[in-house]
Design an enzyme around this catalytic site. Structure first.
Site, PDB file in Angstrom:
ATOM      1  N   GLY A  89       0.819  -1.206   0.000  1.00 61.91           N
ATOM      2  CA  GLY A  89       0.000   0.000   0.000  1.00 61.91           C
ATOM      3  C   GLY A  89       0.847   1.247   0.000  1.00 61.91           C
ATOM      4  O   GLY A  89       2.065   1.190   0.188  1.00 61.91           O
ATOM      5  N   PRO A  90       0.227   2.402  -0.204  1.00 57.18           N
ATOM      6  CA  PRO A  90       0.967   3.667  -0.210  1.00 57.18           C
ATOM      7  C   PRO A  90       1.594   3.945   1.155  1.00 57.18           C
ATOM      8  O   PRO A  90       1.201   3.355   2.168  1.00 57.18           O
ATOM      9  CB  PRO A  90      -0.113   4.709  -0.554  1.00 57.18           C
ATOM     10  CG  PRO A  90      -1.245   3.927  -1.126  1.00 57.18           C
ATOM     11  CD  PRO A  90      -1.197   2.584  -0.495  1.00 57.18           C
ATOM     12  N   PRO A  91       2.561   4.850   1.205  1.00 55.51           N
ATOM     13  CA  PRO A  91       3.181   5.183   2.495  1.00 55.51           C
ATOM     14  C   PRO A  91       2.175   5.801   3.457  1.00 55.51           C
ATOM     15  O   PRO A  91       1.310   6.578   3.061  1.00 55.51           O
ATOM     16  CB  PRO A  91       4.274   6.194   2.113  1.00 55.51           C
ATOM     17  CG  PRO A  91       4.529   5.977   0.667  1.00 55.51           C
ATOM     18  CD  PRO A  91       3.234   5.535   0.081  1.00 55.51           C
ATOM     19  N   GLY A  92       2.302   5.442   4.729  1.00 54.96           N
ATOM     20  CA  GLY A  92       1.477   6.045   5.766  1.00 54.96           C
ATOM     21  C   GLY A  92       0.112   5.446   5.951  1.00 54.96           C
ATOM     22  O   GLY A  92      -0.698   5.976   6.715  1.00 54.96           O
ATOM     23  N   THR A 107       2.983  -0.930   8.886  1.00 58.12           N
ATOM     24  CA  THR A 107       3.796  -1.243  10.067  1.00 58.12           C
ATOM     25  C   THR A 107       2.940  -1.276  11.325  1.00 58.12           C
ATOM     26  O   THR A 107       3.183  -2.073  12.236  1.00 58.12           O
ATOM     27  CB  THR A 107       4.924  -0.205  10.211  1.00 58.12           C
ATOM     28  OG1 THR A 107       5.670  -0.139   8.992  1.00 58.12           O
ATOM     29  CG2 THR A 107       5.863  -0.575  11.336  1.00 58.12           C
ATOM     30  N   GLU A 129      -6.778  33.413  -9.261  1.00 57.36           N
ATOM     31  CA  GLU A 129      -7.506  32.537  -8.342  1.00 57.36           C
ATOM     32  C   GLU A 129      -9.009  32.697  -8.502  1.00 57.36           C
ATOM     33  O   GLU A 129      -9.764  31.720  -8.380  1.00 57.36           O
ATOM     34  CB  GLU A 129      -7.084  32.832  -6.903  1.00 57.36           C
ATOM     35  CG  GLU A 129      -5.601  32.632  -6.616  1.00 57.36           C
ATOM     36  CD  GLU A 129      -5.123  31.234  -6.946  1.00 57.36           C
ATOM     37  OE1 GLU A 129      -5.937  30.292  -6.898  1.00 57.36           O
ATOM     38  OE2 GLU A 129      -3.931  31.074  -7.262  1.00 57.36           O
ATOM     39  N   HIS A 144     -10.112  30.459 -11.333  1.00 59.68           N
ATOM     40  CA  HIS A 144     -10.320  29.067 -10.901  1.00 59.68           C
ATOM     41  C   HIS A 144     -11.677  28.903 -10.226  1.00 59.68           C
ATOM     42  O   HIS A 144     -12.433  27.958 -10.528  1.00 59.68           O
ATOM     43  CB  HIS A 144      -9.223  28.660  -9.906  1.00 59.68           C
ATOM     44  CG  HIS A 144      -7.891  28.401 -10.536  1.00 59.68           C
ATOM     45  ND1 HIS A 144      -7.710  27.513 -11.560  1.00 59.68           N
ATOM     46  CD2 HIS A 144      -6.660  28.916 -10.261  1.00 59.68           C
ATOM     47  CE1 HIS A 144      -6.433  27.489 -11.904  1.00 59.68           C
ATOM     48  NE2 HIS A 144      -5.770  28.335 -11.134  1.00 59.68           N
TER      49      HIS A 144
END
Length: 671
Positions: A236-239, A243, A460, A463
């Site tokens: 899986g992705p980090p974090g 662990t 901005e 957007h």
């Protein structure tokens, strides 16, 4: 106060350095106390010596030629005189017997001898004059052995450092370099983590809970003919908590748990990695049933023979070969389960991934909105909050965040509240923490000219305007022109968590991203470099639509994506030059179409765009409510149910310019 007899007394730990210290102290004491250096012998001069000699008080003069000293021994009759009272009672030396009464330093030996000889002849004396040399055995031995001792000491120190530590234990001594460096988890002394501490990850938790159940009740499964799995790989992705899941297994399993990293097998010496693998599995087999956890296994588990151009012996491949043999070979270990974690499963060797070694591949994905709520509940336990926080709101504000990111948000919110000297953490502190983590630190003191600030405000606002008018664009949260991190301004959105993305959705997102540059073109008829990150984002999106997802009519239902990752190492492209030219044209065409579309939207709402930009210049930060006041209710509104799932409600087009109250009435009529 009475002393508790049950309290264990801490005894001083024995160290080999004590022995070395005692030896040094003994040698120094022998050198100084056992020699003549600290004897009570008096110093005298040449003139006094000549007077003593004329009086017949001297029995013997011992001349030390190599130190230019003379030792004077008096007769028994002279020792009874008052003038020699201070040196009458001399102690006995271990090294040289009776000590001399006087010592003097002479200059030229020839002149000193002539003076003594002349006085002896004039007074008819029978004083004995002898010659001798002295040597310091200890110092000579020390100077002889010191270079060898230093070389050996430095060598031992370097070997201990290279073998993983200067202390004891496996790998700490020079001859234990091939021993495993795995840490054995002790449930009595180590901090215990349980599955209750792991929020979310239901599917992954079920898999690892079953592994724990295998070890606790193996007969339940073997009685039906089943076999206990050899290993499970967490990907899986980090974090995301790989662990953390392993720590929970260590706390729940009640069996020996060996934990180490993939890099712990790597050493500068040839054969050490394979030796450590053998020793690790030997220890686990002796304590079976047991669990071995290898974090970041891609350090030793990369595919073999891909980049070995030199043809030399690869230590990493030897380590991997030994690991493959230990996990499933002729001498396979029973009741030893291997857990491993990696975020790069694509580079692992296929032999390592096959059934019989890692029987289970457990994907630990980024948490969804419901799992993020559970993770917030865990990390908010030690946080002192000022109010009852809406966890659903916090979960919606953190799309794409991993468990580690959410823990960082909670910690950052507490730090922000402490920085502002608040007694407790508020909802605004959590929002500021999200902004801090996503956008970076605010830089209000950054020098920006009025012209640049105006350009940033319209950028901005562009957007915000385009995203407000498009159905599939992400809903806006706030817009700011305060510099933060590497950006001079930012528009914050709350993207939908989609599992499938359609072409029209991707095009709307691209159009909203190009709204900043389009606003500069519409208002100033000029463009700037401020759209760099926007152009990078949409170029990647357009390339993915054309070359990966097959969403382009000209290229067709073809993908050039390689999930194995081997294309990265190739020197050729998986398509022809003609196809490459078509790909470039379609990417450019797709981007320019959305750019023209963004300009059309802004031209149609130019007055509202200007009003929004002026408000942004005045307040520097505006929110969704300000856009609703200027543009009216968004034509495509999103609401959330109690479970955090989104429900789309379409607002009629006629309500776009009405007040919020009129828009709500129109929606109710449509329902």
């Amino acid at each position: 106060m009475a002393k508790d007899n049950n309290t264990p007394q801490r005894k001083p730990r024995f160290s080999s350095w004590w022995i070395y210290g005692l030896i040094i102290v003994f040698l120094i004491g022998y050198q100084f106390l056992g020699s003549d250096n600290f004897s009570p012998t008096n110093k005298t001069t040449t003139s006094e010596l000549q007077e003593f000699l004329r009086n017949g008080d001297i029995e013997k003069i011992l001349i030390i030629t190599n130190t230019r000293q003379a030792k004077v021994f008096l007769t028994q009759e002279a020792l009874s005189k008052d003038v020699h009272r201070d040196v009458a009672n001399q102690p006995f030396s271990i090294t040289s017997g009776t000590l001399p009464q006087y010592i003097l330093d002479y200059g030229d030996l020839q002149n000193f001898e002539n003076d003594i000889k002349k006085i002896k002849q004039e007074n008819n004396l029978d004083t004995v004059v002898d010659y001798d040399t002295e040597s310091n055995v200890f110092m000579e031995l020390l100077l002889t052995l010191l270079p060898f001792v230093l070389i050996i000491g430095i060598w031992i120190y370097l070997m201990r450092r290279m073998s993983g530590g200067a202390g004891g234990g496996a790998g700490g001594q020079i001859f234990n370099i091939g021993k495993s460096k795995a840490k054995l988890f002790d449930e009595k002394t180590d901090t215990r983590t349980t599955f209750k501490d792991v929020a979310g990850l239901e599917g992954a938790k079920e898999e690892v809970e079953e592994i724990v159940e295998f070890l606790k009740n193996p007969d339940k499964y073997t009685s039906l003919g089943g076999k206990i799995p050899k290993g499970a790989l967490l990907v899986g992705p980090p974090g995301t908590g790989k662990t953390l899941l392993a720590k929970a297994v260590a706390g729940e399993a009640k069996v020996p748990f060996f934990s180490l990293s993939g890099s712990d097998f790597v050493e500068m010496f040839v054969g050490v990695g394979a030796s450590r693998v053998r020793d690790l599995f030997k220890q686990a087999k002796d304590k079976s049933p047991a669990i071995i956890f290898i974090d970041e296994i891609d350090a030793i588990g990369r595919a073999r023979g891909k980049n070995n151009f030199t043809g030399s012996n690869d230590e990493r491949e030897n380590t991997l070969n030994q690991l493959l043999t230990e996990m499933d070979g002729f001498g396979s270990n029973t009741n030893v389960i291997v857990l491993a974690a990696t975020n790069r499963a694509d580079v692992l060797d296929k032999a390592l991934m096959r059934a019989g070694r890692f029987d289970r591949l457990i994907y630990v994905d980024l948490p969804d909105i419901r799992e993020r709520k559970e993770i917030f509940e865990v990390h908010l336990r030690p946080i002192k909050t000022a109010e009852t926080l809406d966890l659903d709101f916090l979960a919606r504000q953190t799309p794409g965040f991993s468990g580690a990111d959410i823990a960082n948000v909670c910690n950052e919110a507490a730090l922000i509240a402490a920085r502002k000297e608040r007694p407790a953490v508020t909802k605004q502190d959590f929002l500021d923490a999200v902004d801090r983590i996503v956008g970076g630190l605010e830089k209000k003191n950054k020098i920006i000219t009025p012209e640049e600030k105006k350009t940033i405000a319209f950028h901005e606002a562009g957007h915000a305007t385009v995203s407000w008018m498009l159905e599939h664009a992400a809903p806006l949260v706030k817009v700011t022109i305060v510099p933060r991190g590497q950006s001079l301004g930012a528009a914050w959105y709350l993207p939908e968590e989609r599992l499938l993305v359609r072409p029209e959705q991707m095009k709307d997102e691209m159009c909203a991203t190009l709204g900043g540059r389009a606003a500069e073109k519409v208002i100033f008829n000029k463009i700037s470099t401020g759209a760099l990150s926007d152009l990078e984002k949409i170029t990647k999106q357009a390339r993915a639509m054309v070359t990966i997802y097959g969403l382009n009519d000209e290229i067709g239902n073809v993908t050039f994506y390689d999930s194995s990752g081997q294309n990265e190492y190739g020197f050729t492209k998986p398509y022809s030059e003609e196809t490459a030219r078509k790909i470039d044209m379609e990417i450019s065409k797709l981007i320019e179409e959305q750019y023209v579309r963004a300009i059309e939207v802004l031209e149609a709402n130019k007055d509202k765009l200007t009003e929004l930009a002026e408000l942004l210049l005045e307040k520097e930060v505006i929110f969704k409510e300000d856009l609703e006041r200027i543009f009216g209710k968004r034509p495509f509104e999103k609401q959330f149910d109690q479970l955090g799932q989104e429900k789309a409600i379409t607002v009629p087009e006629s309500t776009a310019g009405e007040t919020p109250e009129e828009a709500e009435e129109a929606v109710e009529e449509k329902k």
